[in-house]
Design a protein around this motif. Structure first.
Motif, PDB file in Angstrom:
ATOM      1  N   CYS A 110     -50.643  85.593   7.316  1.00 45.66           N
ATOM      2  CA  CYS A 110     -50.624  86.752   6.412  1.00 45.66           C
ATOM      3  C   CYS A 110     -51.768  87.714   6.669  1.00 45.66           C
ATOM      4  CB  CYS A 110     -50.636  86.311   4.946  1.00 45.66           C
ATOM      5  SG  CYS A 110     -49.155  85.409   4.467  1.00 45.66           S
ATOM      6  N   LYS A 111     -52.137  87.861   7.956  1.00 44.45           N
ATOM      7  CA  LYS A 111     -53.112  88.900   8.292  1.00 44.45           C
ATOM      8  C   LYS A 111     -52.479  90.261   8.020  1.00 44.45           C
ATOM      9  CE  LYS A 111     -56.419  86.198   9.777  1.00 44.45           C
ATOM     10  NZ  LYS A 111     -56.800  86.148  11.194  1.00 44.45           N
ATOM     11  N   SER A 112     -53.292  91.284   8.006  1.00 48.80           N
ATOM     12  CA  SER A 112     -52.789  92.617   7.679  1.00 48.80           C
ATOM     13  C   SER A 112     -51.833  93.121   8.758  1.00 48.80           C
ATOM     14  CB  SER A 112     -53.950  93.600   7.548  1.00 48.80           C
ATOM     15  OG  SER A 112     -54.554  93.823   8.815  1.00 48.80           O
ATOM     16  N   GLU A 113     -51.027  94.087   8.384  1.00 53.62           N
ATOM     17  CA  GLU A 113     -50.105  94.685   9.349  1.00 53.62           C
ATOM     18  C   GLU A 113     -50.865  95.255  10.540  1.00 53.62           C
ATOM     19  OE1 GLU A 113     -46.859  98.371   9.592  1.00 53.62           O
ATOM     20  OE2 GLU A 113     -47.450  97.541   7.640  1.00 53.62           O
ATOM     21  N   GLU A 114     -52.015  95.841  10.271  1.00 54.20           N
ATOM     22  CA  GLU A 114     -52.824  96.416  11.349  1.00 54.20           C
ATOM     23  C   GLU A 114     -53.315  95.330  12.306  1.00 54.20           C
ATOM     24  OE1 GLU A 114     -53.159  97.109   8.147  1.00 54.20           O
ATOM     25  OE2 GLU A 114     -52.279  99.135   8.233  1.00 54.20           O
ATOM     26  N   ASP A 115     -53.719  94.178  11.754  1.00 56.04           N
ATOM     27  CA  ASP A 115     -54.201  93.076  12.601  1.00 56.04           C
ATOM     28  C   ASP A 115     -53.084  92.539  13.492  1.00 56.04           C
ATOM     29  OD1 ASP A 115     -56.763  93.213  11.580  1.00 56.04           O
ATOM     30  OD2 ASP A 115     -56.425  91.671  10.060  1.00 56.04           O
ATOM     31  N   VAL A 116     -51.898  92.382  12.910  1.00 55.62           N
ATOM     32  CA  VAL A 116     -50.776  91.853  13.680  1.00 55.62           C
ATOM     33  C   VAL A 116     -50.371  92.841  14.774  1.00 55.62           C
ATOM     34  CG1 VAL A 116     -48.358  91.160  13.575  1.00 55.62           C
ATOM     35  CG2 VAL A 116     -49.941  90.430  11.786  1.00 55.62           C
ATOM     36  N   LYS A 117     -50.316  94.125  14.430  1.00 57.87           N
ATOM     37  CA  LYS A 117     -49.956  95.137  15.425  1.00 57.87           C
ATOM     38  C   LYS A 117     -50.981  95.192  16.554  1.00 57.87           C
ATOM     39  CE  LYS A 117     -47.201  98.316  12.626  1.00 57.87           C
ATOM     40  NZ  LYS A 117     -47.123  99.673  12.030  1.00 57.87           N
ATOM     41  N   ALA A 118     -52.244  94.969  16.210  1.00 57.73           N
ATOM     42  CA  ALA A 118     -53.294  95.006  17.238  1.00 57.73           C
ATOM     43  C   ALA A 118     -53.113  93.890  18.256  1.00 57.73           C
ATOM     44  CB  ALA A 118     -54.669  94.902  16.571  1.00 57.73           C
ATOM     45  N   ILE A 119     -52.675  92.714  17.776  1.00 56.77           N
ATOM     46  CA  ILE A 119     -52.411  91.596  18.691  1.00 56.77           C
ATOM     47  C   ILE A 119     -51.277  91.953  19.646  1.00 56.77           C
ATOM     48  CG2 ILE A 119     -51.518  89.244  18.820  1.00 56.77           C
ATOM     49  CD1 ILE A 119     -54.390  89.270  18.018  1.00 56.77           C
ATOM     50  N   PHE A 120     -50.205  92.506  19.081  1.00 48.69           N
ATOM     51  CA  PHE A 120     -49.076  92.897  19.931  1.00 48.69           C
ATOM     52  C   PHE A 120     -49.479  93.981  20.933  1.00 48.69           C
ATOM     53  CE2 PHE A 120     -46.181  91.448  16.330  1.00 48.69           C
ATOM     54  CZ  PHE A 120     -45.795  90.305  16.994  1.00 48.69           C
ATOM     55  N   LYS A 121     -50.283  94.927  20.462  1.00 46.26           N
ATOM     56  CA  LYS A 121     -50.651  96.052  21.336  1.00 46.26           C
ATOM     57  C   LYS A 121     -51.456  95.582  22.536  1.00 46.26           C
ATOM     58  CE  LYS A 121     -52.535 100.724  21.379  1.00 46.26           C
ATOM     59  NZ  LYS A 121     -53.229 100.550  22.657  1.00 46.26           N
ATOM     60  N   LYS A 122     -52.330  94.594  22.347  1.00 43.68           N
ATOM     61  CA  LYS A 122     -53.128  94.093  23.463  1.00 43.68           C
ATOM     62  C   LYS A 122     -52.228  93.534  24.559  1.00 43.68           C
ATOM     63  CE  LYS A 122     -56.930  91.802  22.816  1.00 43.68           C
ATOM     64  NZ  LYS A 122     -57.909  90.796  22.322  1.00 43.68           N
ATOM     65  N   GLN A 123     -51.157  92.862  24.158  1.00 41.98           N
ATOM     66  CA  GLN A 123     -50.250  92.300  25.151  1.00 41.98           C
ATOM     67  C   GLN A 123     -49.406  93.398  25.797  1.00 41.98           C
ATOM     68  OE1 GLN A 123     -47.156  89.443  23.891  1.00 41.98           O
ATOM     69  NE2 GLN A 123     -47.949  88.059  25.467  1.00 41.98           N
ATOM     70  N   ILE A 124     -48.909  94.311  24.988  1.00 46.27           N
ATOM     71  CA  ILE A 124     -48.063  95.378  25.523  1.00 46.27           C
ATOM     72  C   ILE A 124     -48.852  96.292  26.445  1.00 46.27           C
ATOM     73  CG2 ILE A 124     -46.712  97.412  24.880  1.00 46.27           C
ATOM     74  CD1 ILE A 124     -45.843  95.843  22.377  1.00 46.27           C
ATOM     75  N   ASP A 125     -50.141  96.504  26.141  1.00 46.32           N
ATOM     76  CA  ASP A 125     -50.974  97.330  27.024  1.00 46.32           C
ATOM     77  C   ASP A 125     -50.992  96.774  28.447  1.00 46.32           C
ATOM     78  OD1 ASP A 125     -51.586  99.149  25.068  1.00 46.32           O
ATOM     79  OD2 ASP A 125     -53.564  98.297  24.605  1.00 46.32           O
ATOM     80  N   VAL A 126     -51.016  95.449  28.562  1.00 44.04           N
ATOM     81  CA  VAL A 126     -50.990  94.828  29.895  1.00 44.04           C
ATOM     82  C   VAL A 126     -49.652  95.085  30.566  1.00 44.04           C
ATOM     83  CG1 VAL A 126     -51.069  92.648  31.167  1.00 44.04           C
ATOM     84  CG2 VAL A 126     -52.679  93.068  29.303  1.00 44.04           C
ATOM     85  N   PHE A 127     -48.556  94.959  29.812  1.00 46.07           N
ATOM     86  CA  PHE A 127     -47.232  95.186  30.395  1.00 46.07           C
ATOM     87  C   PHE A 127     -47.070  96.620  30.886  1.00 46.07           C
ATOM     88  CE2 PHE A 127     -45.683  91.698  27.321  1.00 46.07           C
ATOM     89  CZ  PHE A 127     -46.012  90.723  28.242  1.00 46.07           C
ATOM     90  N   VAL A 158     -42.954  89.533  25.138  1.00 51.01           N
ATOM     91  CA  VAL A 158     -43.887  89.762  24.033  1.00 51.01           C
ATOM     92  C   VAL A 158     -43.848  88.559  23.105  1.00 51.01           C
ATOM     93  CG1 VAL A 158     -44.547  91.284  22.137  1.00 51.01           C
ATOM     94  CG2 VAL A 158     -43.505  92.235  24.204  1.00 51.01           C
ATOM     95  N   SER A 159     -45.002  87.986  22.823  1.00 48.28           N
ATOM     96  CA  SER A 159     -45.068  86.733  22.078  1.00 48.28           C
ATOM     97  C   SER A 159     -45.222  86.954  20.583  1.00 48.28           C
ATOM     98  CB  SER A 159     -46.265  85.915  22.583  1.00 48.28           C
ATOM     99  OG  SER A 159     -46.454  84.763  21.792  1.00 48.28           O
ATOM    100  N   GLN A 160     -44.764  85.977  19.822  1.00 47.83           N
ATOM    101  CA  GLN A 160     -45.092  85.946  18.396  1.00 47.83           C
ATOM    102  C   GLN A 160     -46.578  85.632  18.234  1.00 47.83           C
ATOM    103  OE1 GLN A 160     -43.931  82.120  16.384  1.00 47.83           O
ATOM    104  NE2 GLN A 160     -42.583  81.954  18.161  1.00 47.83           N
ATOM    105  N   THR A 161     -47.084  85.752  17.028  1.00 45.88           N
ATOM    106  CA  THR A 161     -48.517  85.581  16.803  1.00 45.88           C
ATOM    107  C   THR A 161     -48.804  84.789  15.532  1.00 45.88           C
ATOM    108  OG1 THR A 161     -50.528  86.789  16.138  1.00 45.88           O
ATOM    109  CG2 THR A 161     -48.453  87.913  15.823  1.00 45.88           C
ATOM    110  N   PRO A 162     -49.764  83.846  15.573  1.00 49.41           N
ATOM    111  CA  PRO A 162     -50.156  83.115  14.360  1.00 49.41           C
ATOM    112  C   PRO A 162     -50.744  84.012  13.279  1.00 49.41           C
ATOM    113  CG  PRO A 162     -50.936  81.981  16.324  1.00 49.41           C
ATOM    114  CD  PRO A 162     -50.443  83.319  16.778  1.00 49.41           C
ATOM    115  N   SER A 163     -51.217  85.188  13.653  1.00 48.55           N
ATOM    116  CA  SER A 163     -51.775  86.097  12.653  1.00 48.55           C
ATOM    117  C   SER A 163     -50.738  86.476  11.607  1.00 48.55           C
ATOM    118  CB  SER A 163     -52.322  87.364  13.326  1.00 48.55           C
ATOM    119  OG  SER A 163     -53.448  87.061  14.111  1.00 48.55           O
ATOM    120  N   TYR A 164     -49.477  86.536  12.015  1.00 50.91           N
ATOM    121  CA  TYR A 164     -48.403  86.851  11.084  1.00 50.91           C
ATOM    122  C   TYR A 164     -48.211  85.713  10.081  1.00 50.91           C
ATOM    123  CZ  TYR A 164     -43.692  87.720   9.321  1.00 50.91           C
ATOM    124  OH  TYR A 164     -42.604  87.909   8.508  1.00 50.91           O
ATOM    125  N   LEU A 165     -48.188  84.467  10.585  1.00 48.09           N
ATOM    126  CA  LEU A 165     -48.013  83.323   9.690  1.00 48.09           C
ATOM    127  C   LEU A 165     -49.159  83.209   8.695  1.00 48.09           C
ATOM    128  CD1 LEU A 165     -46.776  80.545  12.152  1.00 48.09           C
ATOM    129  CD2 LEU A 165     -45.424  81.823  10.485  1.00 48.09           C
TER     130      LEU A 165
END
Length: 359
Positions: free
Chosen positions: A123-140, A114-121
């Motif tokens: 300061c995107k919203s918590e929901e935006d950052v979680k959505a990025i992670f979820k897209k990757q985890i859905d594939v796994f 699971v990768s880190q995301t530039p959205s966190y750096l």
């Protein structure tokens, strides 16, 4: 064919689990990844290159094939003008398929990275950052990887990265006592500079915990990494020290090549009960040098020589210590705001001027 034992089953049985190494830097050196973006579209664009590197790690003794998915998120793929022809989903799916294919050629498991995301750096919203992670985890989840290297739900184990001495940690604080061990995590400890520090850090970990330790080799100048890379002999010593400290999952990160993993496998041959296939053409602790034509090289065919060796670059005027960049910025600072457009010449000039002032 009997099903493979899972990661926790292996650790519970006292087995030594050996991870793989660093795909991003290894494939950049081979000409398949672009330095700067460091994105892993090679999994979809040059699958044979990724497949071959997996096989080299398997041959070196790896029990785990980590998916080549670091920075395979759509926001990173679009970051600062990084033009690419593949979506994060395409890259992640291709990487999972390649890792599974090679893992099935031996007794290896597949770990979704699971990768880190530039959205966190940015300061995107918590929901935006979680959505990025979820897209990757859905594939796994879809590809049914065996476990994840990150904190995530829905798999038998959570592996929590903790980058000690980094500017900040990605998921949790570095204090081992803050981890929730209820979900049976394996603690991932990563250091930028010192394998010695890893061994010291283990003393602060609960004794009943199973540890996955990876030495993070890269510096602040990843395209001039070579002088900092550990020798295979240092890796053998580290493998022994790590095992004696109670560590049972040992792998590598940026800068680790298959020969580093082979060194770990060779050092832990007594505990594992076998040598990896990659040792067929290699003499443990340099014993293969006994076949060399020159006598002064044959004299090095012994463990005592390599254990006492103090590596040096040998280059004239080589500095003894490097000087890392120290910008003093972290999440939310203007310098870390991410953008889709390529960095302009004006923006670069500002950075160049600031870098000159920091020298």
């Amino acid at each position: 064919m009997a099903p493979k034992k899972g990661i926790l089953e292996r650790l519970d049985a006292g087995e030594v689990v050996i991870g793989d190494g660093g795909f991003v830097f290894a494939l950049e050196k081979r000409g398949y990844v672009k330095a700067g973006p460091w994105t892993p579209e090679a999994a979809a664009e040059y699958p044979e290159a990724v497949r071959q590197l997996h096989r080299e790690f398997l041959r070196a003794g790896s029990n785990v094939m980590q998916t080549f998915t670091f920075y395979a998120s759509d926001d990173k793929l679009e970051n600062r003008g990084n033009t690419q022809r593949f979506t994060g989903e395409q890259i992640n799916e291709a990487a999972c398929d390649l890792a599974r294919e090679v893992a099935d050629e031996g007794d290896a498991l597949v770990a979704g990275g699971v990768s880190q995301t530039p959205s966190y750096l940015s300061c995107k919203s918590e929901e935006d950052v979680k959505a990025i992670f979820k897209k990757q985890i859905d594939v796994f989840v879809k590809k049914n990887v065996d476990f994840l290297i990150a904190e995530a739900l829905g798999k038998p184990v959570s592996v929590i990265p903790s980058c000690i001495f980094e500017p900040f940690t990605r998921f949790v604080a570095a204090d081992f006592n803050m981890f929730d061990y209820g979900s049976q995590p394996i603690v991932f400890v990563s250091f930028s500079f010192s394998i010695i520090t890893i061994i010291i850090a283990v003393s602060f970990s609960p004794t009943d915990n199973k540890l996955r330790l990876q030495n993070h080799l890269h510096t602040f100048s990843p395209t001039a990494l070579e002088p900092r890379i550990l020798t295979r002999w240092e890796m053998q010593k580290y493998a022994r020290d790590a095992y004696n400290a109670g560590i049972r999952y040992i792998g590598g990160c940026c800068g680790f090549e298959p020969y580093h993993i082979r060194a770990v496998s060779e050092e832990l041959e007594p505990e594992r009960g076998f040598l990896p296939a990659g040792s067929e053409k290699h003499g443990k602790w340099g014993t293969g040098l006994e076949l060399h034509t020159k006598p002064w090289v044959r004299a090095r065919a012994r463990r005592e020589y390599w254990e006492k060796l103090q590596p040096a670059s040998g280059r004239p005027f080589c500095p003894s210590m490097s000087k890392p960049d120290s910008w003093g910025v972290t999440k939310g600072h203007a310098d870390l705001m991410q953008q889709k457009e390529a960095t302009s010449k004006e923006q670069l000039k500002v950075l160049f001027d600031k870098a000159t002032q920091n020298v």
